[in-house]
Motif scaffolding. Structure first.
Motif, mmCIF file in Angstrom:
data_model
loop_
_atom_site.group_PDB
_atom_site.id
_atom_site.type_symbol
_atom_site.label_atom_id
_atom_site.label_comp_id
_atom_site.label_asym_id
_atom_site.label_seq_id
_atom_site.Cartn_x
_atom_site.Cartn_y
_atom_site.Cartn_z
ATOM 1 N N HIS A 193 0.849 -1.194 0.000
ATOM 2 C CA HIS A 193 0.000 0.000 0.000
ATOM 3 C C HIS A 193 0.885 1.245 0.000
ATOM 4 C CE1 HIS A 193 -3.071 2.897 0.973
ATOM 5 N NE2 HIS A 193 -3.999 1.949 0.849
ATOM 6 N N PRO A 194 0.572 2.220 -0.877
ATOM 7 C CA PRO A 194 1.416 3.428 -0.972
ATOM 8 C C PRO A 194 1.551 4.180 0.352
ATOM 9 C CG PRO A 194 -0.126 3.300 -2.815
ATOM 10 C CD PRO A 194 -0.512 2.219 -1.864
ATOM 11 N N TRP A 195 0.543 4.107 1.229
ATOM 12 C CA TRP A 195 0.660 4.794 2.513
ATOM 13 C C TRP A 195 1.792 4.212 3.351
ATOM 14 C CZ3 TRP A 195 -1.386 8.934 5.105
ATOM 15 C CH2 TRP A 195 -2.390 9.648 4.440
ATOM 16 N N ASP A 196 2.049 2.905 3.177
ATOM 17 C CA ASP A 196 3.129 2.275 3.935
ATOM 18 C C ASP A 196 4.493 2.754 3.463
ATOM 19 O OD1 ASP A 196 1.188 0.865 5.294
ATOM 20 O OD2 ASP A 196 1.268 -0.859 3.918
ATOM 21 N N ALA A 197 4.533 3.219 2.202
ATOM 22 C CA ALA A 197 5.807 3.697 1.644
ATOM 23 C C ALA A 197 5.931 5.215 1.728
ATOM 24 C CB ALA A 197 5.925 3.241 0.184
ATOM 25 N N LEU A 198 4.939 5.892 2.353
ATOM 26 C CA LEU A 198 4.974 7.348 2.452
ATOM 27 C C LEU A 198 6.137 7.786 3.338
ATOM 28 C CD1 LEU A 198 3.332 9.852 1.552
ATOM 29 C CD2 LEU A 198 2.130 9.724 3.729
ATOM 30 N N ASP A 199 6.764 8.873 2.931
ATOM 31 C CA ASP A 199 7.926 9.402 3.656
ATOM 32 C C ASP A 199 7.618 9.532 5.144
ATOM 33 O OD1 ASP A 199 10.164 10.657 4.561
ATOM 34 O OD2 ASP A 199 10.013 12.400 3.238
ATOM 35 N N ALA A 200 8.398 8.857 5.959
ATOM 36 C CA ALA A 200 8.160 8.855 7.400
ATOM 37 C C ALA A 200 8.419 10.227 8.014
ATOM 38 C CB ALA A 200 9.045 7.803 8.078
ATOM 39 N N GLY A 204 0.895 18.125 -5.577
ATOM 40 C CA GLY A 204 0.127 16.999 -6.109
ATOM 41 C C GLY A 204 -0.789 17.425 -7.238
ATOM 42 N N LYS A 205 -1.508 16.458 -7.761
ATOM 43 C CA LYS A 205 -2.420 16.692 -8.887
ATOM 44 C C LYS A 205 -3.857 16.492 -8.435
ATOM 45 C CE LYS A 205 -2.697 13.606 -12.153
ATOM 46 N NZ LYS A 205 -2.376 12.756 -13.325
ATOM 47 N N VAL A 206 -4.734 17.369 -8.893
ATOM 48 C CA VAL A 206 -6.168 17.241 -8.574
ATOM 49 C C VAL A 206 -6.729 16.045 -9.343
ATOM 50 C CG1 VAL A 206 -8.422 18.362 -8.637
ATOM 51 C CG2 VAL A 206 -6.363 19.724 -8.234
ATOM 52 N N VAL A 207 -7.242 15.041 -8.601
ATOM 53 C CA VAL A 207 -7.764 13.832 -9.251
ATOM 54 C C VAL A 207 -9.282 13.735 -9.170
ATOM 55 C CG1 VAL A 207 -5.657 12.471 -9.040
ATOM 56 C CG2 VAL A 207 -7.281 12.528 -7.132
ATOM 57 N N VAL A 208 -9.873 14.315 -8.128
ATOM 58 C CA VAL A 208 -11.334 14.298 -7.975
ATOM 59 C C VAL A 208 -11.779 15.676 -7.491
ATOM 60 C CG1 VAL A 208 -13.311 13.303 -6.774
ATOM 61 C CG2 VAL A 208 -11.439 11.830 -7.487
ATOM 62 N N LEU A 209 -12.889 16.149 -8.074
ATOM 63 C CA LEU A 209 -13.391 17.469 -7.734
ATOM 64 C C LEU A 209 -14.847 17.369 -7.325
ATOM 65 C CD1 LEU A 209 -12.255 20.345 -7.678
ATOM 66 C CD2 LEU A 209 -13.136 20.665 -9.988
ATOM 67 N N ALA A 210 -15.187 17.971 -6.198
ATOM 68 C CA ALA A 210 -16.579 18.026 -5.728
ATOM 69 C C ALA A 210 -16.846 19.436 -5.237
ATOM 70 C CB ALA A 210 -16.808 17.006 -4.613
ATOM 71 N N ASP A 211 -18.139 19.739 -4.980
ATOM 72 C CA ASP A 211 -18.478 21.080 -4.506
ATOM 73 C C ASP A 211 -17.805 21.388 -3.173
ATOM 74 O OD1 ASP A 211 -20.025 21.630 -6.689
ATOM 75 O OD2 ASP A 211 -21.912 21.026 -5.747
ATOM 76 N N TYR A 212 -17.673 20.367 -2.317
ATOM 77 C CA TYR A 212 -17.144 20.592 -0.974
ATOM 78 C C TYR A 212 -15.629 20.612 -0.917
ATOM 79 C CZ TYR A 212 -16.591 15.510 -1.137
ATOM 80 O OH TYR A 212 -16.251 14.227 -1.504
ATOM 81 N N ALA A 232 1.138 11.458 -3.781
ATOM 82 C CA ALA A 232 2.019 10.364 -4.184
ATOM 83 C C ALA A 232 1.114 9.284 -4.767
ATOM 84 C CB ALA A 232 2.816 9.826 -3.000
ATOM 85 N N GLU A 233 1.654 8.357 -5.535
ATOM 86 C CA GLU A 233 0.821 7.342 -6.166
ATOM 87 C C GLU A 233 0.030 6.574 -5.100
ATOM 88 O OE1 GLU A 233 1.094 3.523 -9.220
ATOM 89 O OE2 GLU A 233 2.906 4.588 -8.613
ATOM 90 N N GLY A 234 -1.300 6.717 -5.157
ATOM 91 C CA GLY A 234 -2.160 6.026 -4.217
ATOM 92 C C GLY A 234 -2.367 6.749 -2.900
ATOM 93 N N VAL A 235 -1.757 7.907 -2.715
ATOM 94 C CA VAL A 235 -1.900 8.690 -1.481
ATOM 95 C C VAL A 235 -2.580 10.008 -1.823
ATOM 96 C CG1 VAL A 235 -0.726 9.797 0.449
ATOM 97 C CG2 VAL A 235 0.144 7.636 -0.459
#
Length: 586
Positions: free
Chosen positions: A290-297, A307-315, A322-325
């Motif tokens: 899981h990418p969270w396990d590889a996240l910089d400690a 980062g890049k915007v991947v999902v957009l909602a009104d809220y 990072a990939e998967g984070v």
């Protein structure tokens, strides 16, 4: 009887009348029966419609002469042998008697009809016994292929070509394949064949073996069989499994085709299956940590990330740092402005953004981010920029029933209460004075730094005209005006554009005892002026009764003074008498 007579009788008895009458000798009945039996055994009856086998004895330019062991040879057009250009004398062929005798006295035979009958017999037998037959794929047709089986055109549905969906039918044209006859319609002479049935029979054993060995967590090799919007079907060797779109990648994807393609070989892990193991749930992303396990400690709250915007909602917007984070930027963390808008007003899908980590929960794998924190908080030096009494120009952002919110700058909003919009107008709703988007001059009335609240006023930017009106229209002043509205309670008259005075009904009475009517012009005297509540009350009656009241007042005062004088003189005489009496007694 004489010798001559006997000789004549013997001659007549022995005379061959058949030879004399028919020109041929009479055949013995026994010999005739034997001959007829021999013919029946040797020659074929031309009255029968069965298929027989014949031998090609001669070939002409147009026909093939075939001996079927009948009383005469038969003729077949060479057109019926176009499929066999190597036909030669001595070949054996199946034929059917088409015409017992043509104008030349010859049998007319049909090889094509014979082949059709024989072919139907073989097809029916193959259907009954389950025999595997060879067929030649001739061409494509709507929904499948046309296959030549024993000379009969059979239909091969597209779904029966293979166990997996076929996308290119043309690859099978002009190929010879094995089939199983699965359906025959005798009435319409239709035949349906299947190649898939043969494959299914072969893989059924494999399927049982694979299902029996399935275990959760097991890694298997498979081939991408079909791609849908919700997932990918994987062929595990006769057994199908589904990788749901959420189990394809740790990162968000819009469609499985972004990750996999048809016929691709890959390893998958078994996540779950039902009791019968017919529905198998597979995973692809689970083969990687899981990418969270590889996240910089070292990453912590307060750090800046990109980062890049991947999902957009009104809220808000989800940012893949990072990939998967992913982290969520709530719309309230996109701007210091207190007027919440849609996140779409700030960012778009695909945008590269920088943000500050506000919260970080590695166990729950959640992260919240903020953009506004990259710029100074405008409330930091609010007292210096917007002290009480300072004048500014802001933008009207929205209304409420009790006032108007005015934005002085991004993140700095103030409220103008409806009572602070105008000195003179009785405003029922802010829209009567301003519109959203208007520029409005205001003065800071109150400042609450801790509560991040500003109280603003608009009318305070100009002098209060009621200060001047108090002098001009004060109590006792008289003004000429025209009655506008009249009702049971009274009437109203405009003194100017700001001041409308009220005249009670009893104070509309004229000098002749009648009352003023709408449209009448007359003098009115102000009898009440309230600057705070903007209330002015006037009277017409007071303009002509003032002298009467003044005279009555003076007469009353004079009468009172006269009575006082009389009382004083009387008192003096009584005092004189009393003094004289007292002196006499002395």
């Amino acid at each position: 009887m004489s010798e001559q007579t006997q000789t004549q009788e013997e001659f007549l008895r022995g005379f061959d009348w058949d030879t004399y009458e028919n020109g041929i000798a009479k055949v013995d009945n026994q010999q005739l029966n034997e001959f007829e039996q021999l013919v029946d055994k040797t020659f074929i009856s031309t009255d029968d419609s069965e298929v027989v086998q014949g031998i090609v004895v001669r070939i002409t330019d147009r026909d093939a002469i075939v001996d079927i062991n009948a009383k005469s040879e038969g003729v077949i057009s060479l057109n019926e042998f176009r499929y066999n250009p190597d036909l030669k004398v001595g070949d054996k062929v199946d034929v059917l008697i088409d015409v017992r005798e043509d104008k030349n006295g010859q049998l007319v035979l049909s090889h094509r009809k014979a082949r059709t009958i024989k072919a139907w017999e073989r097809v029916i037998k193959a259907h009954e016994t389950g025999e595997i037959v060879n067929g030649f794929v001739k061409c494509r047709t709507k929904g499948g292929m046309i296959v030549d089986v024993f000379g009969i055109e059979a239909f091969l549905p597209g779904s029966q070509i293979d166990v997996k969906p076929i996308r290119d039918y043309d690859q099978y044209v002009n190929k010879t394949m094995e089939f199983k006859v699965v359906k025959i319609n005798h009435e319409f002479k239709n035949v349906v064949v299947s190649h898939k049935a043969l494959i299914e029979a072969d893989i059924e054993e494999q399927k049982k073996e694979i299902i029996g060995q399935l275990e959760k967590g097991q890694v298997l090799e498979g081939v991408v069989k079909n791609i849908t919007s919700y997932g990918v079907f994987i062929d595990l060797g006769g057994v199908d499994g589904l990788i749901h779109i959420t189990d394809l990648s740790w990162s968000r994807i819009n469609h499985p085709s972004e990750v996999l393609e048809l016929d691709q070989k890959l390893n998958v892990v078994i996540l779950d299956f039902d009791d019968e193991k017919t529905r198998i749930q597979l995973g692809l992303k689970q083969l990687h940590a899981h990418p969270w396990d590889a996240l910089d400690a070292e990453l912590k709250v307060g750090d800046k990330v990109k980062g890049k915007v991947v999902v957009l909602a009104d809220y808000g917007a989800f940012i893949e740092v990072a990939e998967g984070v992913e982290g969520l930027i709530h719309v309230s963390e996109m701007s210091w402005s207190t007027h919440l808008r849609s996140a779409q007003d700030f960012v778009s899908v695909g945008d590269e953004v920088e943000a500050v980590i506000l919260t970080l929960d590695r166990e729950e794998r959640k992260m919240s981010l903020g953009i506004k924190q990259l710029t100074p908080d405008p409330w930091t030096d609010i007292t210096a920029k917007y002290p009480v009494g300072s004048k500014h120009t802001g933008t009207v952002r929205n209304f409420t029933n009790f006032g108007v919110f005015v934005e002085l700058e991004e993140g700095i909003d103030g409220l103008v209460y409806i009572s602070d919009l105008s000195w003179t107008k009785k405003v029922k709703h802010p829209s009567e004075v301003v519109n959203v988007g208007d520029q409005l001059e205001v003065i800071v009335l109150e400042l609450d730094v801790d509560g991040r609240k500003l109280s603003l006023g608009h009318k305070q930017t100009t002098a209060n005209p009621w200060d001047k009106y108090e002098e001009e229209f004060g109590v006792g002043t008289v003004h000429n005006a025209t009655l506008e509205d009249v009702n049971d309670k009274g009437a109203t008259i405009p003194f100017n554009e700001d001041i409308v005075a009220f005249i009670p009904s009893r104070l509309l009475e004229k000098e002749d005892g009648k009352k003023l009517k709408k449209g009448d012009n007359a003098d009115f005297k102000v009898i009440e002026f309230n600057k705070e509540f903007k209330r002015v009350v006037a009277s017409h009656t007071a303009t002509f009764r003032e002298e009467e009241e003044k005279n009555m007042k003076q007469a009353a005062e004079k009468a009172a003074n006269t009575q006082a004088e009389k009382t004083t003189l009387g008192d003096l005489d009584a005092l004189a008498e009393l003094k004289a009496k007292m002196d006499g007694e002395k």
